[in-house]
Design a protein around this motif. Structure first.
Motif, mmCIF file in Angstrom:
data_model
loop_
_atom_site.group_PDB
_atom_site.id
_atom_site.type_symbol
_atom_site.label_atom_id
_atom_site.label_comp_id
_atom_site.label_asym_id
_atom_site.label_seq_id
_atom_site.Cartn_x
_atom_site.Cartn_y
_atom_site.Cartn_z
ATOM 1 N N UNK A 191 0.799 -1.230 0.000
ATOM 2 C CA UNK A 191 0.000 0.000 0.000
ATOM 3 C C UNK A 191 0.833 1.282 0.000
ATOM 4 N N UNK A 192 2.091 1.197 0.338
ATOM 5 C CA UNK A 192 2.938 2.394 0.437
ATOM 6 C C UNK A 192 3.808 2.583 -0.802
ATOM 7 N N UNK A 193 4.373 1.500 -1.314
ATOM 8 C CA UNK A 193 5.243 1.558 -2.483
ATOM 9 C C UNK A 193 4.487 1.086 -3.719
ATOM 10 N N UNK A 194 4.424 1.939 -4.724
ATOM 11 C CA UNK A 194 3.663 1.652 -5.930
ATOM 12 C C UNK A 194 4.568 1.696 -7.157
ATOM 13 N N UNK A 195 4.391 0.737 -8.055
ATOM 14 C CA UNK A 195 5.127 0.698 -9.319
ATOM 15 C C UNK A 195 4.109 0.680 -10.463
#
Length: 499
Positions: free
Chosen positions: A45-49
């Motif tokens: 939920x915090x790191x998005x690619x």
């Protein structure tokens, strides 16, 4: 764990999220940019690619000659029975539609239209029923949320559209989303307009059609009363439950240029805040109903680290994922390779609501350093800081006969002026732009010599000046040539600096 907002930076507005196969997926509005509807994936939920786009073919979305901030408005992503669905509005054609895929990494279907008006469409699935909602105006002129049931295979309406909620009385009721939590149905929406008065509201009821009882302390989330605070325009929320049972809200917001400078030019971005359900089954957001730039929360383990990409080059980006075009590009004008870009000058300019030879990355932070070596062979080739066709700063090499000039052109509404220019001795030079919150600075490096072409204020590329719903895109472009030769772009580097 401590994380910082926004979690997706730059012009990625109107976030919608879903959960599938132990991962999370997020989509955002794209307006007149192509491909349409950026698609992201996350494990935590915090790191998005970014993994692609939902609208990758001209047959899926009409963008021909659409002015800036037209086209694809807010979208909604859902996962049901092994299939992903994305619904949105093409506001320029006044049509709500959806596409689907069984492979989140593959192509999406051709569009299926739904005969219900308004914008910000959203799905709710329960059993064999598919509920479709959007905003609108009822017969008495009141802002309303409308809902019908559809055949998900065809888009055909199975029930008439009916009003299920009028909101709390704020202007511009929009972005409806429906959830079933703890045997109650929660209807969340936004009011106040996607500006400084933006806010998130909700209500709950015993059925998908209500009646809905509004939360007594609405708005549940807003930064509208935080004067002098960087994060503003908080609204358009989406609830999601994580793998551990914790609830979160994703929403848009924007960062104003300065504490007391009420302009924003990076666009509307993606923010994340924790949600708490109480014994009475109402929920609150954060600790005080506002969005903070830094959030410390026990729900996410300390082993999770927020990782932010700070440098973008031709080598570490993908042309079909990270970069975007203005409307449908003429691919004959582009040669995109791993380490080099060639652009053919077009007679279509950046001032036109068409598709100039342009390929861009969204500006993601205030402090950035951009450089690119450019060889101009035909017309004008350079870097543009692009808000819309009437608001953009162009920094370029221009060839006229045997003369090569470096120019800085400012386009602010009806005022379009070459602010500074300098004749150089070569058709190859490195253009460098450095920005902070308030200014962009421009330098040309040619034959080892640094030429300063001054600065321009960021505020004139803001939504408060330009209007619309987008943000600055860093574009490489070519125009005003004979359309016979390509211009060369090498060693592109876009680096975000510590603030």
């Amino acid at each position: 764990m401590k994380f910082r907002n926004p979690i997706v930076k730059g012009f990625y507005p109107d976030p919608s999220v879903c959960k599938a196969n132990d991962k999370y997926y997020l989509v955002c509005s794209s307006f007149h940019y192509y491909p349409g509807v950026p698609l992201f994936e996350s494990d935590d939920l915090v790191n998005w690619r970014q993994i692609g786009h939902c609208l990758t073919r001209q047959s899926q979305v009409y963008l021909e000659n659409i002015e800036s901030s037209g086209g694809v408005f807010a979208c909604n992503i859902r996962y049901d029975n092994g299939r992903f669905y994305m619904t949105t509005t093409n506001n320029s054609t006044q049509q709500n539609f959806y596409v689907w895929t069984d492979d989140i990494y593959g192509e999406w279907s051709e569009p299926i239209n739904v005969d219900q008006g308004g914008i910000d469409p959203s799905f709710y699935f329960e059993g064999n029923s598919t509920y479709f909602m959007s905003n609108g105006i009822d017969e008495n002129g009141r802002n309303s949320i409308f809902q019908c049931e559809i055949d998900i295979e065809t888009g055909e309406k199975l029930t008439p559209s009916r009003v299920i909620w009028h909101g709390t009385g704020g202007r511009y009721l929009e972005s409806p989303h429906l959830y079933k939590i703890n045997d109650l149905y929660y209807l969340m929406a936004a009011e106040g307009g996607t500006e400084y008065g933006h806010m998130i509201i909700y209500a709950r009821g015993d059925s998908p059609y209500g009646p809905f009882e509004a939360y007594l302390n609405n708005p549940v989330l807003t930064n509208r009363n935080l004067g002098g605070y960087e994060i503003q325009g908080v609204g358009h929320g989406e609830l999601i439950q994580d793998h551990h049972g914790n609830w979160w809200i994703f929403h848009l917001g924007f960062r104003q240029i300065g504490r007391w400078i009420m302009h924003h030019h990076l666009g509307r971005e993606v923010f994340l805040m924790p949600v708490t359900f109480h014994q009475d089954k109402w929920f609150t957001v954060g600790s005080d109903g506002t969005t903070q730039d830094e959030v410390e929360i026990m729900h996410i383990p300390n082993t999770t680290k927020q990782i932010e990409q700070t440098q973008y080059t031709f080598h570490n980006t993908k042309w079909d994922i990270d970069w975007c075009y203005l409307r449908y590009p003429d691919k004959a004008n582009y040669i995109a390779q791993e380490s080099e870009l060639k652009l053919r000058s077009s007679l279509i300019t950046l001032d036109m609501a068409n598709s100039p030879t342009f390929i861009g990355l969204r500006q993601r932070d205030f402090h950035v350093e951009i450089s690119c070596e450019i060889r101009v062979n035909d017309g004008e080739a350079g870097i543009t800081l692009y808000m819309d066709e009437n608001h953009h700063y162009d920094f370029a090499l221009r060839k006229s006969g045997n003369t090569i000039e470096a120019i800085k052109r400012l386009n602010i509404g009806d005022i379009k002026s070459i602010h500074k220019q300098s004749i150089i001795n070569s058709n190859i030079a490195t253009l460098k732009i450095t920005s902070n919150h308030e200014t962009y600075s421009f330098q040309v490096i040619s034959d080892g010599k640094v030429i300063d072409l001054g600065f321009a204020q960021t505020r004139y590329l803001s939504s408060e000046v330009a209007g619309g719903f987008t943000g600055v895109v860093i574009g490489l472009y070519a125009q005003d040539g004979t359309c016979s030769e390509f211009n060369d772009f090498n060693d592109f580097i876009c680096t975000y600096l510590d603030e």
